[in-house]
Design a protein around this motif. Structure first.
Motif, PDB file in Angstrom:
ATOM      1  N   VAL A  92      -3.614   3.296  -1.550  1.00 33.26           N
ATOM      2  CA  VAL A  92      -2.829   3.595  -0.398  1.00 33.26           C
ATOM      3  C   VAL A  92      -2.494   2.498   0.542  1.00 33.26           C
ATOM      4  N   THR A  93      -3.692   1.708   0.796  1.00 32.31           N
ATOM      5  CA  THR A  93      -3.560   0.245   1.536  1.00 32.31           C
ATOM      6  C   THR A  93      -2.675  -0.585   0.851  1.00 32.31           C
ATOM      7  N   ALA A  94      -2.611  -0.697  -0.500  1.00 37.13           N
ATOM      8  CA  ALA A  94      -1.579  -1.574  -1.022  1.00 37.13           C
ATOM      9  C   ALA A  94      -0.300  -1.235  -0.926  1.00 37.13           C
ATOM     10  N   LYS A  95      -0.060   0.171  -0.652  1.00 42.26           N
ATOM     11  CA  LYS A  95       1.307   0.621  -0.779  1.00 42.26           C
ATOM     12  C   LYS A  95       1.888   0.431   0.892  1.00 42.26           C
ATOM     13  N   LEU A  96       1.176   0.356   1.666  1.00 40.30           N
ATOM     14  CA  LEU A  96       1.321   0.248   3.146  1.00 40.30           C
ATOM     15  C   LEU A  96       1.419  -1.039   3.613  1.00 40.30           C
ATOM     16  N   GLY A  97       0.552  -1.830   2.847  1.00 34.09           N
ATOM     17  CA  GLY A  97       0.513  -3.321   3.170  1.00 34.09           C
ATOM     18  C   GLY A  97      -0.344  -3.814   4.333  1.00 34.09           C
ATOM     19  N   ARG A  98      -1.266  -2.729   4.883  1.00 33.93           N
ATOM     20  CA  ARG A  98      -2.415  -2.923   5.722  1.00 33.93           C
ATOM     21  C   ARG A  98      -3.185  -1.982   5.596  1.00 33.93           C
ATOM     22  N   PRO A  99      -4.240  -2.171   6.287  1.00 36.00           N
ATOM     23  CA  PRO A  99      -5.471  -1.074   6.132  1.00 36.00           C
ATOM     24  C   PRO A  99      -5.031   0.391   6.564  1.00 36.00           C
ATOM     25  N   LEU A 100      -5.307   1.225   5.820  1.00 39.62           N
ATOM     26  CA  LEU A 100      -4.958   2.803   6.203  1.00 39.62           C
ATOM     27  C   LEU A 100      -5.441   2.929   7.633  1.00 39.62           C
ATOM     28  N   GLY A 101      -6.716   2.811   7.973  1.00 36.02           N
ATOM     29  CA  GLY A 101      -7.623   3.133   9.216  1.00 36.02           C
ATOM     30  C   GLY A 101      -6.707   2.741  10.270  1.00 36.02           C
ATOM     31  N   ASN A 102      -6.287   1.271  10.142  1.00 34.99           N
ATOM     32  CA  ASN A 102      -5.528   0.997  11.447  1.00 34.99           C
ATOM     33  C   ASN A 102      -4.272   1.683  11.709  1.00 34.99           C
ATOM     34  N   ALA A 103      -3.409   2.012  10.502  1.00 34.79           N
ATOM     35  CA  ALA A 103      -2.210   2.598  10.586  1.00 34.79           C
ATOM     36  C   ALA A 103      -2.567   4.004  11.285  1.00 34.79           C
ATOM     37  N   ILE A 104      -3.705   4.759  10.511  1.00 34.48           N
ATOM     38  CA  ILE A 104      -3.761   5.890  11.268  1.00 34.48           C
ATOM     39  C   ILE A 104      -4.244   5.792  12.872  1.00 34.48           C
ATOM     40  N   LYS A 105      -4.850   4.856  13.247  1.00 29.65           N
ATOM     41  CA  LYS A 105      -5.123   4.681  14.728  1.00 29.65           C
ATOM     42  C   LYS A 105      -4.012   4.346  15.571  1.00 29.65           C
ATOM     43  N   GLU A 106      -2.916   3.686  14.956  1.00 29.99           N
ATOM     44  CA  GLU A 106      -1.845   3.275  15.568  1.00 29.99           C
ATOM     45  C   GLU A 106      -0.881   4.564  15.868  1.00 29.99           C
ATOM     46  N   ALA A 107      -1.177   5.454  14.874  1.00 30.10           N
ATOM     47  CA  ALA A 107      -0.083   6.690  14.863  1.00 30.10           C
ATOM     48  C   ALA A 107      -0.915   7.721  15.764  1.00 30.10           C
ATOM     49  N   GLU A 108      -1.981   7.604  15.847  1.00 36.83           N
ATOM     50  CA  GLU A 108      -3.060   8.637  16.868  1.00 36.83           C
ATOM     51  C   GLU A 108      -2.537   7.943  18.345  1.00 36.83           C
ATOM     52  N   ALA A 109      -2.640   6.714  18.366  1.00 36.69           N
ATOM     53  CA  ALA A 109      -2.391   6.197  19.657  1.00 36.69           C
ATOM     54  C   ALA A 109      -0.961   6.551  20.398  1.00 36.69           C
ATOM     55  N   LEU A 110      -0.010   6.734  19.506  1.00 38.38           N
ATOM     56  CA  LEU A 110       1.602   6.847  19.708  1.00 38.38           C
ATOM     57  C   LEU A 110       1.556   8.518  20.315  1.00 38.38           C
ATOM     58  N   LEU A 111       0.999   9.308  19.327  1.00 36.13           N
ATOM     59  CA  LEU A 111       0.600  10.713  19.973  1.00 36.13           C
ATOM     60  C   LEU A 111       0.280  11.003  21.405  1.00 36.13           C
ATOM     61  N   GLY A 112      -1.232  10.227  21.459  1.00 37.57           N
ATOM     62  CA  GLY A 112      -1.860  10.354  22.432  1.00 37.57           C
ATOM     63  C   GLY A 112      -1.133   9.782  23.885  1.00 37.57           C
ATOM     64  N   GLU A 113      -0.146   8.869  23.774  1.00 38.54           N
ATOM     65  CA  GLU A 113       0.572   8.331  24.803  1.00 38.54           C
ATOM     66  C   GLU A 113       1.983   9.234  24.927  1.00 38.54           C
ATOM     67  N   GLY A 114       1.908  10.283  24.335  1.00 42.15           N
ATOM     68  CA  GLY A 114       3.124  11.247  24.471  1.00 42.15           C
ATOM     69  C   GLY A 114       4.370  10.820  23.690  1.00 42.15           C
ATOM     70  N   GLN A 115       4.389   9.726  22.894  1.00 44.35           N
ATOM     71  CA  GLN A 115       5.444   9.239  22.216  1.00 44.35           C
ATOM     72  C   GLN A 115       5.572   9.907  20.764  1.00 44.35           C
ATOM     73  N   PHE A 116       5.856  11.331  20.667  1.00 45.19           N
ATOM     74  CA  PHE A 116       5.675  12.008  19.749  1.00 45.19           C
ATOM     75  C   PHE A 116       6.580  11.671  18.414  1.00 45.19           C
ATOM     76  N   GLU A 117       7.822  11.508  18.816  1.00 43.28           N
ATOM     77  CA  GLU A 117       9.035  11.257  17.861  1.00 43.28           C
ATOM     78  C   GLU A 117       8.560   9.794  17.225  1.00 43.28           C
ATOM     79  N   GLU A 118       8.192   9.062  17.868  1.00 45.30           N
ATOM     80  CA  GLU A 118       7.787   7.529  17.297  1.00 45.30           C
ATOM     81  C   GLU A 118       6.293   8.018  16.457  1.00 45.30           C
ATOM     82  N   GLY A 119       5.487   8.718  16.879  1.00 47.12           N
ATOM     83  CA  GLY A 119       4.215   8.772  16.099  1.00 47.12           C
ATOM     84  C   GLY A 119       4.523   9.748  14.883  1.00 47.12           C
TER      85      GLY A 119
END
Length: 353
Positions: A92-119
Protein backbone atom coordinates in the motif's frame (compact mmCIF):
# COMPACT_ATOMS: atom_id res chain seq x y z
CA UNK A 1 -22.45 -31.02 27.47
CA UNK A 2 -21.22 -31.02 23.86
CA UNK A 3 -23.50 -29.47 21.25
CA UNK A 4 -23.14 -30.67 17.68
CA UNK A 5 -22.67 -28.16 14.87
CA UNK A 6 -26.04 -29.11 13.35
CA UNK A 7 -27.95 -29.22 16.65
CA UNK A 8 -30.37 -26.41 17.56
CA UNK A 9 -28.42 -23.54 19.08
CA UNK A 10 -28.59 -23.58 22.91
CA UNK A 11 -29.38 -19.83 22.84
CA UNK A 12 -32.91 -20.71 21.77
CA UNK A 13 -32.88 -18.80 18.47
CA UNK A 14 -34.18 -21.80 16.52
CA UNK A 15 -31.16 -21.73 14.21
CA UNK A 16 -28.52 -24.42 13.90
CA UNK A 17 -25.61 -24.01 16.33
CA UNK A 18 -23.15 -23.51 13.44
CA UNK A 19 -25.33 -20.72 12.01
CA UNK A 20 -25.79 -18.91 15.29
CA UNK A 21 -23.66 -18.88 18.46
CA UNK A 22 -20.83 -21.19 17.51
CA UNK A 23 -17.64 -19.34 18.36
CA UNK A 24 -19.36 -16.89 20.71
CA UNK A 25 -18.63 -18.90 23.85
CA UNK A 26 -16.00 -17.52 26.21
CA UNK A 27 -12.52 -18.64 25.21
CA UNK A 28 -9.35 -18.55 27.25
CA UNK A 29 -7.43 -15.28 26.92
CA UNK A 30 -3.93 -15.66 25.55
CA UNK A 31 -1.36 -13.12 24.47
CA UNK A 32 0.43 -13.11 21.15
CA UNK A 33 3.69 -11.33 20.46
CA UNK A 34 1.78 -8.20 19.40
CA UNK A 35 1.38 -7.19 23.05
CA UNK A 36 -2.42 -7.26 22.84
CA UNK A 37 -4.66 -9.64 24.75
CA UNK A 38 -6.29 -12.02 22.32
CA UNK A 39 -9.10 -14.51 22.89
CA UNK A 40 -9.32 -17.43 20.51
CA UNK A 41 -11.90 -20.10 19.81
CA UNK A 42 -9.72 -22.86 18.43
CA UNK A 43 -12.74 -24.69 16.95
CA UNK A 44 -13.87 -21.84 14.69
CA UNK A 45 -10.73 -19.72 14.54
CA UNK A 46 -12.67 -16.69 15.81
CA UNK A 47 -10.45 -14.03 17.33
CA UNK A 48 -11.56 -11.54 19.97
CA UNK A 49 -9.53 -8.58 21.05
CA UNK A 50 -7.36 -6.38 18.83
CA UNK A 51 -10.42 -4.15 18.32
CA UNK A 52 -8.16 -1.10 18.20
CA UNK A 53 -6.27 -2.74 15.30
CA UNK A 54 -9.06 -4.20 13.12
CA UNK A 55 -6.90 -4.57 10.00
CA UNK A 56 -4.29 -6.59 11.87
CA UNK A 57 -7.09 -8.56 13.52
CA UNK A 58 -8.45 -9.55 10.11
CA UNK A 59 -5.09 -11.06 9.13
CA UNK A 60 -4.95 -12.87 12.47
CA UNK A 61 -8.44 -14.30 11.91
CA UNK A 62 -7.50 -15.51 8.45
CA UNK A 63 -4.44 -17.32 9.79
CA UNK A 64 -6.46 -18.94 12.58
CA UNK A 65 -9.15 -20.16 10.20
CA UNK A 66 -6.60 -21.62 7.82
CA UNK A 67 -5.01 -23.69 10.57
CA UNK A 68 -5.79 -27.41 10.61
CA UNK A 69 -4.09 -27.97 13.94
CA UNK A 70 -6.18 -28.96 16.96
CA UNK A 71 -3.90 -27.03 19.31
CA UNK A 72 -3.05 -23.71 17.72
CA UNK A 73 0.30 -22.12 18.47
CA UNK A 74 -0.80 -18.53 19.12
CA UNK A 75 2.67 -17.02 18.87
CA UNK A 76 3.34 -18.78 15.58
CA UNK A 77 -0.03 -17.61 14.24
CA UNK A 78 0.68 -14.04 15.42
CA UNK A 79 4.05 -14.06 13.63
CA UNK A 80 2.40 -15.25 10.43
CA UNK A 81 -0.39 -12.66 10.67
CA UNK A 82 2.06 -9.81 11.29
CA UNK A 83 4.23 -10.96 8.38
CA UNK A 84 1.24 -10.85 6.02
CA UNK A 85 0.02 -7.55 7.44
CA UNK A 86 3.45 -5.95 7.09
CA UNK A 87 3.75 -7.17 3.50
CA UNK A 88 0.37 -5.65 2.68
CA UNK A 89 1.29 -2.31 4.27
CA UNK A 90 4.50 -2.22 2.22
CA UNK A 91 2.44 -2.77 -0.95
CA UNK A 92 0.00 0.00 0.00
CA UNK A 93 2.84 2.38 0.88
CA UNK A 94 4.40 1.75 -2.53
CA UNK A 95 1.09 2.59 -4.25
CA UNK A 96 0.67 5.77 -2.22
CA UNK A 97 4.28 6.85 -2.61
CA UNK A 98 4.49 7.71 1.11
CA UNK A 99 3.97 5.95 4.49
CA UNK A 100 0.39 4.82 5.05
CA UNK A 101 0.43 5.94 8.68
CA UNK A 102 1.26 9.52 7.73
CA UNK A 103 -1.46 9.58 5.08
CA UNK A 104 -4.05 8.35 7.59
CA UNK A 105 -3.01 10.99 10.15
CA UNK A 106 -3.40 13.72 7.56
CA UNK A 107 -6.91 12.52 6.69
CA UNK A 108 -7.80 12.34 10.38
CA UNK A 109 -6.52 15.89 10.89
CA UNK A 110 -8.70 17.21 8.06
CA UNK A 111 -11.79 15.56 9.57
CA UNK A 112 -10.86 16.83 13.01
CA UNK A 113 -10.65 20.39 11.66
CA UNK A 114 -14.11 20.08 10.10
CA UNK A 115 -12.76 19.92 6.55
CA UNK A 116 -14.95 16.93 5.77
CA UNK A 117 -15.01 17.13 1.97
CA UNK A 118 -11.22 17.41 1.84
CA UNK A 119 -10.86 14.64 4.41
CA UNK A 120 -13.19 12.31 2.50
CA UNK A 121 -11.32 13.02 -0.73
CA UNK A 122 -8.06 12.01 0.98
CA UNK A 123 -9.72 8.89 2.40
CA UNK A 124 -11.02 7.86 -1.03
CA UNK A 125 -7.45 7.93 -2.33
CA UNK A 126 -6.37 5.76 0.59
CA UNK A 127 -9.13 3.26 -0.16
CA UNK A 128 -8.04 3.06 -3.79
CA UNK A 129 -4.71 1.74 -2.51
CA UNK A 130 -6.10 -0.24 0.44
CA UNK A 131 -9.79 -1.01 -0.31
CA UNK A 132 -10.16 -3.75 2.31
CA UNK A 133 -9.00 -1.59 5.23
CA UNK A 134 -11.55 -1.59 8.05
CA UNK A 135 -9.78 1.28 9.81
CA UNK A 136 -9.91 3.55 6.77
CA UNK A 137 -13.56 2.65 6.13
CA UNK A 138 -14.27 3.67 9.72
CA UNK A 139 -12.70 7.06 9.03
CA UNK A 140 -14.84 7.46 5.93
CA UNK A 141 -17.99 6.53 7.87
CA UNK A 142 -17.18 9.22 10.44
CA UNK A 143 -16.84 11.86 7.75
CA UNK A 144 -20.02 10.78 5.98
CA UNK A 145 -21.98 10.81 9.24
CA UNK A 146 -20.73 14.32 10.00
CA UNK A 147 -21.95 15.49 6.58
CA UNK A 148 -25.24 13.61 6.85
CA UNK A 149 -24.33 11.51 3.81
CA UNK A 150 -23.84 8.06 5.35
CA UNK A 151 -26.05 5.46 3.58
CA UNK A 152 -27.83 4.65 6.85
CA UNK A 153 -28.86 8.27 7.36
CA UNK A 154 -31.25 8.38 4.44
CA UNK A 155 -33.36 5.88 6.36
CA UNK A 156 -33.58 8.20 9.36
CA UNK A 157 -35.09 10.89 7.13
CA UNK A 158 -37.88 8.47 6.15
CA UNK A 159 -38.49 6.80 9.52
CA UNK A 160 -41.63 8.85 10.23
CA UNK A 161 -43.42 7.93 7.00
CA UNK A 162 -42.78 4.29 6.07
CA UNK A 163 -45.96 2.69 4.67
CA UNK A 164 -46.88 -0.55 6.41
CA UNK A 165 -46.52 -2.60 3.22
CA UNK A 166 -42.97 -1.25 2.66
CA UNK A 167 -41.54 -1.75 6.15
CA UNK A 168 -39.75 -5.03 5.49
CA UNK A 169 -38.08 -3.70 2.32
CA UNK A 170 -37.10 -0.55 4.24
CA UNK A 171 -35.58 -2.60 7.07
CA UNK A 172 -33.71 -4.87 4.66
CA UNK A 173 -32.13 -1.85 2.97
CA UNK A 174 -31.20 -0.37 6.33
CA UNK A 175 -29.49 -3.56 7.46
CA UNK A 176 -27.50 -3.74 4.23
CA UNK A 177 -26.31 -0.17 4.84
CA UNK A 178 -25.31 -1.10 8.39
CA UNK A 179 -23.45 -4.23 7.31
CA UNK A 180 -21.35 -2.10 4.95
CA UNK A 181 -20.29 0.08 7.88
CA UNK A 182 -17.23 -0.31 10.09
CA UNK A 183 -17.86 -1.85 13.55
CA UNK A 184 -17.46 1.41 15.47
CA UNK A 185 -19.93 3.11 13.14
CA UNK A 186 -22.66 0.71 14.27
CA UNK A 187 -22.43 2.14 17.79
CA UNK A 188 -22.90 5.67 16.45
CA UNK A 189 -25.92 4.52 14.45
CA UNK A 190 -27.38 2.91 17.59
CA UNK A 191 -27.09 6.26 19.37
CA UNK A 192 -28.92 7.91 16.49
CA UNK A 193 -31.67 5.29 16.72
CA UNK A 194 -32.02 5.93 20.44
CA UNK A 195 -32.45 9.63 19.67
CA UNK A 196 -35.01 8.81 16.98
CA UNK A 197 -36.95 6.71 19.48
CA UNK A 198 -36.97 9.30 22.27
CA UNK A 199 -37.77 12.14 19.89
CA UNK A 200 -40.45 10.21 18.01
CA UNK A 201 -43.79 12.00 17.90
CA UNK A 202 -45.81 8.94 16.85
CA UNK A 203 -45.89 5.26 17.69
CA UNK A 204 -44.82 4.49 14.10
CA UNK A 205 -41.55 6.37 14.52
CA UNK A 206 -40.77 4.66 17.82
CA UNK A 207 -41.77 1.29 16.37
CA UNK A 208 -39.46 1.67 13.37
CA UNK A 209 -36.59 2.87 15.58
CA UNK A 210 -36.90 -0.33 17.65
CA UNK A 211 -37.12 -2.53 14.53
CA UNK A 212 -34.02 -0.85 13.09
CA UNK A 213 -32.16 -1.23 16.40
CA UNK A 214 -32.79 -4.96 16.18
CA UNK A 215 -30.35 -5.17 13.25
CA UNK A 216 -27.73 -3.05 15.01
CA UNK A 217 -27.84 -5.03 18.27
CA UNK A 218 -27.66 -8.32 16.39
CA UNK A 219 -24.45 -7.41 14.56
CA UNK A 220 -22.70 -4.91 16.81
CA UNK A 221 -19.34 -5.58 18.41
CA UNK A 222 -19.57 -6.79 22.00
CA UNK A 223 -18.53 -4.00 24.32
CA UNK A 224 -19.76 -3.25 27.84
CA UNK A 225 -20.69 0.35 27.08
CA UNK A 226 -22.45 -0.69 23.85
CA UNK A 227 -24.53 -3.28 25.66
CA UNK A 228 -25.42 -0.85 28.44
CA UNK A 229 -26.71 1.62 25.85
CA UNK A 230 -28.71 -1.09 24.10
CA UNK A 231 -30.14 -2.42 27.37
CA UNK A 232 -31.27 0.99 28.60
CA UNK A 233 -32.99 1.55 25.25
CA UNK A 234 -34.70 -1.86 25.37
CA UNK A 235 -35.95 -1.36 28.91
CA UNK A 236 -37.62 1.90 27.91
CA UNK A 237 -39.10 0.40 24.74
CA UNK A 238 -40.52 -2.55 26.71
CA UNK A 239 -42.44 0.00 28.80
CA UNK A 240 -43.62 2.10 25.88
CA UNK A 241 -47.22 3.29 26.00
CA UNK A 242 -48.01 1.55 22.70
CA UNK A 243 -48.32 -2.22 22.60
CA UNK A 244 -47.00 -2.45 19.04
CA UNK A 245 -43.76 -0.80 20.12
CA UNK A 246 -43.51 -3.11 23.14
CA UNK A 247 -43.98 -6.15 20.89
CA UNK A 248 -41.16 -4.94 18.64
CA UNK A 249 -38.97 -4.50 21.74
CA UNK A 250 -39.66 -8.08 22.88
CA UNK A 251 -38.53 -9.29 19.45
CA UNK A 252 -35.46 -7.08 19.73
CA UNK A 253 -34.51 -8.88 22.94
CA UNK A 254 -34.04 -11.98 20.77
CA UNK A 255 -31.16 -10.18 19.04
CA UNK A 256 -29.68 -9.08 22.36
CA UNK A 257 -29.67 -12.62 23.76
CA UNK A 258 -26.63 -13.67 21.71
CA UNK A 259 -24.53 -11.61 24.12
CA UNK A 260 -24.11 -12.14 27.88
CA UNK A 261 -27.63 -11.86 29.35
CA UNK A 262 -27.62 -12.91 33.01
CA UNK A 263 -27.47 -9.32 34.26
CA UNK A 264 -30.12 -8.17 31.80
CA UNK A 265 -32.39 -11.07 32.82
CA UNK A 266 -32.44 -9.92 36.44
CA UNK A 267 -32.81 -6.27 35.39
CA UNK A 268 -35.99 -7.21 33.54
CA UNK A 269 -37.22 -9.18 36.54
CA UNK A 270 -36.51 -6.42 39.06
CA UNK A 271 -38.36 -3.84 36.99
CA UNK A 272 -41.24 -6.21 36.20
CA UNK A 273 -42.06 -6.95 39.83
CA UNK A 274 -42.37 -3.21 40.53
CA UNK A 275 -44.21 -2.26 37.32
CA UNK A 276 -47.73 -1.07 38.12
CA UNK A 277 -49.29 -1.31 34.66
CA UNK A 278 -50.33 -4.85 33.73
CA UNK A 279 -49.64 -4.54 30.01
CA UNK A 280 -46.10 -3.24 30.57
CA UNK A 281 -45.40 -5.91 33.20
CA UNK A 282 -46.51 -8.54 30.70
CA UNK A 283 -44.12 -7.19 28.04
CA UNK A 284 -41.24 -7.31 30.52
CA UNK A 285 -42.15 -10.88 31.46
CA UNK A 286 -42.30 -11.90 27.82
CA UNK A 287 -38.78 -10.45 27.47
CA UNK A 288 -37.66 -12.44 30.53
CA UNK A 289 -38.90 -15.68 29.00
CA UNK A 290 -37.41 -14.86 25.58
CA UNK A 291 -33.96 -14.90 27.20
CA UNK A 292 -34.40 -18.39 28.69
CA UNK A 293 -32.29 -20.96 26.82
CA UNK A 294 -29.76 -23.72 27.56
CA UNK A 295 -26.83 -21.29 27.49
CA UNK A 296 -28.45 -19.05 30.10
CA UNK A 297 -29.29 -22.13 32.20
CA UNK A 298 -25.64 -23.13 32.24
CA UNK A 299 -24.52 -19.58 32.95
CA UNK A 300 -26.90 -19.23 35.91
CA UNK A 301 -25.73 -22.54 37.31
CA UNK A 302 -22.08 -21.53 36.99
CA UNK A 303 -22.64 -18.27 38.93
CA UNK A 304 -24.85 -19.90 41.58
CA UNK A 305 -28.05 -18.04 40.69
CA UNK A 306 -30.33 -20.98 39.84
CA UNK A 307 -32.74 -20.35 42.72
CA UNK A 308 -33.44 -16.72 41.78
CA UNK A 309 -33.39 -17.68 38.09
CA UNK A 310 -36.18 -20.22 38.58
CA UNK A 311 -38.09 -17.76 40.78
CA UNK A 312 -38.00 -15.13 38.02
CA UNK A 313 -39.11 -17.69 35.41
CA UNK A 314 -42.07 -18.76 37.59
CA UNK A 315 -43.07 -15.12 38.06
CA UNK A 316 -42.93 -14.47 34.30
CA UNK A 317 -44.90 -17.65 33.55
CA UNK A 318 -47.61 -16.58 36.00
CA UNK A 319 -47.95 -13.15 34.38
CA UNK A 320 -47.86 -14.34 30.74
CA UNK A 321 -49.73 -17.63 31.09
CA UNK A 322 -47.20 -19.29 28.78
CA UNK A 323 -46.88 -23.08 28.68
CA UNK A 324 -44.16 -23.83 31.28
CA UNK A 325 -42.84 -27.04 29.68
CA UNK A 326 -39.87 -25.51 27.86
CA UNK A 327 -38.96 -22.91 30.48
CA UNK A 328 -38.84 -25.40 33.35
CA UNK A 329 -36.99 -28.10 31.40
CA UNK A 330 -33.30 -28.79 31.99
CA UNK A 331 -30.81 -27.60 29.32
CA UNK A 332 -30.56 -30.98 27.59
CA UNK A 333 -34.34 -31.27 27.36
CA UNK A 334 -34.56 -27.73 25.96
CA UNK A 335 -32.21 -28.72 23.14
CA UNK A 336 -34.26 -31.83 22.47
CA UNK A 337 -37.46 -29.75 22.41
CA UNK A 338 -35.89 -27.40 19.87
CA UNK A 339 -35.86 -30.11 17.20
CA UNK A 340 -38.85 -30.29 14.87
CA UNK A 341 -41.34 -33.10 15.49
CA UNK A 342 -40.19 -35.16 12.51
CA UNK A 343 -36.53 -34.15 12.62
CA UNK A 344 -34.45 -37.39 12.55
CA UNK A 345 -31.86 -35.69 14.76
CA UNK A 346 -34.40 -35.67 17.58
CA UNK A 347 -34.38 -39.48 17.81
CA UNK A 348 -30.61 -39.62 17.41
CA UNK A 349 -30.10 -37.00 20.11
CA UNK A 350 -32.43 -38.84 22.50
CA UNK A 351 -30.64 -42.14 21.82
CA UNK A 352 -27.26 -40.58 22.56
CA UNK A 353 -28.55 -39.32 25.89
Amino acid sequence: MDVGRNDPCPCGSGKKYKKCCIGKEPAPARKGITGYTIEINSFTGEVRGLDERPDLKRFFQDVMRESNEEEIDVEKAANKAIERYTKRIVEVTAKLGRPLGNAIKEAEALLGEGQFEEGLSAIDKLLEAYPESIEIKGLRDGGLLALGKHPSQEYFAKIHAVPKNEREIFLKGFREAVLESAPKTEVKILSMLCDAYYQGTSWEERYMAVRMANHIILDMAVDKSNLEKADSFLLDALRDEDGRVRNAAVNCVQARKIHNTSGLFFDFYEIAIHEQKDEKRRSLCRAILSLVCPMLDWEMESIGEMRDYRKAIDFALKITGYNPAYYRADPEKKIWMSFGRNDPRKRKYQKNK
